[in-house]
Design a protein around this motif. Sequence first.
Motif, PDB file in Angstrom:
ATOM      1  N   VAL A 171       0.766  -1.358  -0.095  1.00 24.55           N
ATOM      2  CA  VAL A 171      -0.116  -0.103   0.108  1.00 24.55           C
ATOM      3  C   VAL A 171       0.910   1.124  -0.043  1.00 24.55           C
ATOM      4  N   TRP A 172       0.293   2.215  -0.543  1.00 22.10           N
ATOM      5  CA  TRP A 172       0.882   3.499  -0.580  1.00 22.10           C
ATOM      6  C   TRP A 172       0.157   4.410   0.383  1.00 22.10           C
ATOM      7  N   LEU A 173       0.819   4.968   1.477  1.00 21.72           N
ATOM      8  CA  LEU A 173       0.282   5.890   2.396  1.00 21.72           C
ATOM      9  C   LEU A 173       0.563   6.927   2.425  1.00 21.72           C
ATOM     10  N   ARG A 174      -0.573   8.012   2.833  1.00 19.33           N
ATOM     11  CA  ARG A 174      -0.343   9.290   2.882  1.00 19.33           C
ATOM     12  C   ARG A 174      -1.155   9.837   4.054  1.00 19.33           C
ATOM     13  N   ASP A 175      -0.696  11.197   4.534  1.00 20.18           N
ATOM     14  CA  ASP A 175      -1.406  11.686   5.681  1.00 20.18           C
ATOM     15  C   ASP A 175      -1.167  10.684   6.718  1.00 20.18           C
ATOM     16  N   THR A 201      -4.025   0.671  -2.737  1.00 23.33           N
ATOM     17  CA  THR A 201      -3.580  -0.481  -2.964  1.00 23.33           C
ATOM     18  C   THR A 201      -2.957  -0.705  -4.017  1.00 23.33           C
ATOM     19  N   ILE A 202      -1.679  -1.210  -4.041  1.00 26.11           N
ATOM     20  CA  ILE A 202      -0.722  -1.298  -5.169  1.00 26.11           C
ATOM     21  C   ILE A 202      -0.630  -2.702  -5.669  1.00 26.11           C
ATOM     22  N   TRP A 226       8.018   7.298  -8.410  1.00 28.59           N
ATOM     23  CA  TRP A 226       8.289   5.869  -8.694  1.00 28.59           C
ATOM     24  C   TRP A 226       8.564   5.011  -7.763  1.00 28.59           C
ATOM     25  N   LEU A 227       7.703   3.946  -7.993  1.00 32.05           N
ATOM     26  CA  LEU A 227       8.111   2.747  -6.718  1.00 32.05           C
ATOM     27  C   LEU A 227       8.773   1.379  -7.481  1.00 32.05           C
ATOM     28  N   VAL A 228       9.687   0.880  -7.084  1.00 28.67           N
ATOM     29  CA  VAL A 228      10.143  -0.485  -7.583  1.00 28.67           C
ATOM     30  C   VAL A 228      10.132  -1.336  -6.329  1.00 28.67           C
ATOM     31  N   PHE A 229       9.767  -2.720  -6.692  1.00 26.85           N
ATOM     32  CA  PHE A 229       9.666  -3.717  -5.514  1.00 26.85           C
ATOM     33  C   PHE A 229       9.940  -4.979  -6.212  1.00 26.85           C
ATOM     34  N   ASN A 230      10.385  -5.867  -5.324  1.00 24.41           N
ATOM     35  CA  ASN A 230      10.409  -7.304  -5.906  1.00 24.41           C
ATOM     36  C   ASN A 230       9.600  -8.477  -5.217  1.00 24.41           C
ATOM     37  N   ILE A 231       9.233  -9.278  -5.882  1.00 21.39           N
ATOM     38  CA  ILE A 231       8.410 -10.431  -5.478  1.00 21.39           C
ATOM     39  C   ILE A 231       9.277 -11.656  -5.463  1.00 21.39           C
ATOM     40  N   LEU A 232       9.297 -12.412  -4.363  1.00 26.82           N
ATOM     41  CA  LEU A 232      10.010 -13.698  -4.326  1.00 26.82           C
ATOM     42  C   LEU A 232       9.084 -14.922  -4.668  1.00 26.82           C
ATOM     43  N   ALA A 233       9.644 -15.963  -5.222  1.00 26.11           N
ATOM     44  CA  ALA A 233       8.913 -17.081  -5.705  1.00 26.11           C
ATOM     45  C   ALA A 233       8.598 -18.007  -4.312  1.00 26.11           C
ATOM     46  N   SER A 234       9.719 -18.024  -3.579  1.00 23.72           N
ATOM     47  CA  SER A 234       9.739 -18.979  -2.541  1.00 23.72           C
ATOM     48  C   SER A 234      10.480 -18.259  -1.274  1.00 23.72           C
ATOM     49  N   ASN A 235      10.675 -19.138  -0.133  1.00 20.18           N
ATOM     50  CA  ASN A 235      11.199 -18.590   1.032  1.00 20.18           C
ATOM     51  C   ASN A 235      12.920 -19.015   0.958  1.00 20.18           C
ATOM     52  N   ASP A 236      13.224 -19.690   0.073  1.00 18.57           N
ATOM     53  CA  ASP A 236      14.720 -20.083  -0.159  1.00 18.57           C
ATOM     54  C   ASP A 236      15.589 -19.016  -0.198  1.00 18.57           C
ATOM     55  N   VAL A 237      16.950 -19.268   0.186  1.00 19.43           N
ATOM     56  CA  VAL A 237      17.742 -18.384  -0.404  1.00 19.43           C
ATOM     57  C   VAL A 237      18.267 -18.692  -1.970  1.00 19.43           C
ATOM     58  N   TRP A 287       5.919   0.852 -10.521  1.00 21.82           N
ATOM     59  CA  TRP A 287       4.578   1.478 -10.297  1.00 21.82           C
ATOM     60  C   TRP A 287       4.931   2.935 -10.436  1.00 21.82           C
ATOM     61  N   ASP A 288       4.051   3.593 -10.924  1.00 29.80           N
ATOM     62  CA  ASP A 288       3.931   5.022 -11.266  1.00 29.80           C
ATOM     63  C   ASP A 288       2.661   5.454 -10.442  1.00 29.80           C
ATOM     64  N   SER A 289       3.283   6.336  -9.240  1.00 30.59           N
ATOM     65  CA  SER A 289       2.162   6.629  -8.386  1.00 30.59           C
ATOM     66  C   SER A 289       1.188   7.742  -9.008  1.00 30.59           C
ATOM     67  N   GLN A 290       1.683   8.615 -10.174  1.00 29.45           N
ATOM     68  CA  GLN A 290       0.783   9.399 -10.878  1.00 29.45           C
ATOM     69  C   GLN A 290      -0.045   9.065 -11.524  1.00 29.45           C
ATOM     70  N   ALA A 291       0.439   7.850 -12.222  1.00 30.99           N
ATOM     71  CA  ALA A 291      -0.348   7.283 -13.292  1.00 30.99           C
ATOM     72  C   ALA A 291      -1.405   6.333 -12.575  1.00 30.99           C
ATOM     73  N   GLY A 292      -1.066   5.455 -11.605  1.00 23.97           N
ATOM     74  CA  GLY A 292      -1.832   4.655 -11.076  1.00 23.97           C
ATOM     75  C   GLY A 292      -1.885   3.423 -11.809  1.00 23.97           C
ATOM     76  N   GLY A 293      -2.706   2.538 -11.537  1.00 28.15           N
ATOM     77  CA  GLY A 293      -2.872   1.247 -12.543  1.00 28.15           C
ATOM     78  C   GLY A 293      -2.015   0.352 -11.740  1.00 28.15           C
ATOM     79  N   ALA A 294      -2.142  -0.774 -12.684  1.00 31.04           N
ATOM     80  CA  ALA A 294      -1.385  -2.010 -12.125  1.00 31.04           C
ATOM     81  C   ALA A 294       0.320  -2.205 -12.226  1.00 31.04           C
ATOM     82  N   PRO A 295       0.986  -2.570 -11.272  1.00 32.45           N
ATOM     83  CA  PRO A 295       2.620  -2.489 -11.480  1.00 32.45           C
ATOM     84  C   PRO A 295       2.953  -3.301 -12.786  1.00 32.45           C
TER      85      PRO A 295
END
Length: 333
Positions: free
Chosen positions: A49-53, A60-61, A81-92, A101-109
């Motif tokens: 999530v992107w939190l303001r105030d 919700t992103i 601009w936000l950059v974030f990564n998603i991991l496929a598993s909990n393994d090293v 994700w562009d907070s100005q444009a919104g939409g899906a990452p």
Amino acid sequence: MDTPAAWKQAQTAGMLQAAQGESLDPMAVAPDGSSVIAASRRDGRVTLVWLRDQGRERTTIYTAANSGQGGLGLADFDGRWLVFNILASNDVGSKWELFAWDSQAGGAPKSIAKTQVGADGNPVPGPFMYPWVNNGKATWVQGVSDGTKDQKLTDVQRQVHLYDLASSTDKIVHTGRMAPSFFAGDTLVWPEAFAIDTPTKLTAQGTPTSLPAALAAADGSPASASDGTTWAWTGVGNKNLYAWRAGWPAPVMVVEGAPIDWVHVAGDVITWTDSTATWAADLRGRAYTQITPQYGGTNSHGTAVVVSYPGPDKRSVSYVFTSAGLAPLSCPQ
């Protein structure tokens, strides 16, 4: 030293407001402290999530799959601009996918990178996936396959990427043996070993000599950070904390003899963690103070710092402050 009243007031004023039954785990903060990117955990669901105030307004992103495996990795946010990564598993060494994700444009990452897979079907080893973003440019380092099934770990080359988020253009800046890249202001920096089993040297845009001579003291450091003006790094074995900023004749030791981890720089303030708590040093008075009652962590960007630690109910307590708005610490320890 005890935390000054002005710093305590800043902590109280910057508290993030979580919803009933929710734990907010901050992942990144805008450079001016006006907004925060956080993982919201509630009722078994995890959303980005992107939190303001201070959390009263939110967007919700991304909603993580409720599989118990992998999930949200690390993130950075430059205010737009936000950059974030998603991991496929909990393994090293898990496979990962990097999103923007562009907070100005919104939409899906939008997916901008994935783990390379070798000829044996396994992820190509690389450093810990640590994305950074600054002024619309993202950077990360990943391993490169040589196309063989028996590629040795010592032969794995890594690439520094510089990605223009507005034009969706990816540029490979350099290939070698390097730790995760980061931005020091607008300068792209990474620690690189120029031969196997040799200490790393801080490198900028492929030209080591482009960095100030004083930063040679940071070569071989396990951890380093910068906001573009102030630099901080740890000594051998993550002991001792050093700092240097433009105009200083030489680096100074900020903390001596203590274990240092997760170093961040925000203007006059340097933050770090150890096994007991999170700390902040103020370079104006060469003093430092404890800023969480127990173990926690920080993220920073520009002059803003977001701090979090587990509360009595195991949910995160989080607050934001800006170094520009704090009274100087004094009475060095």
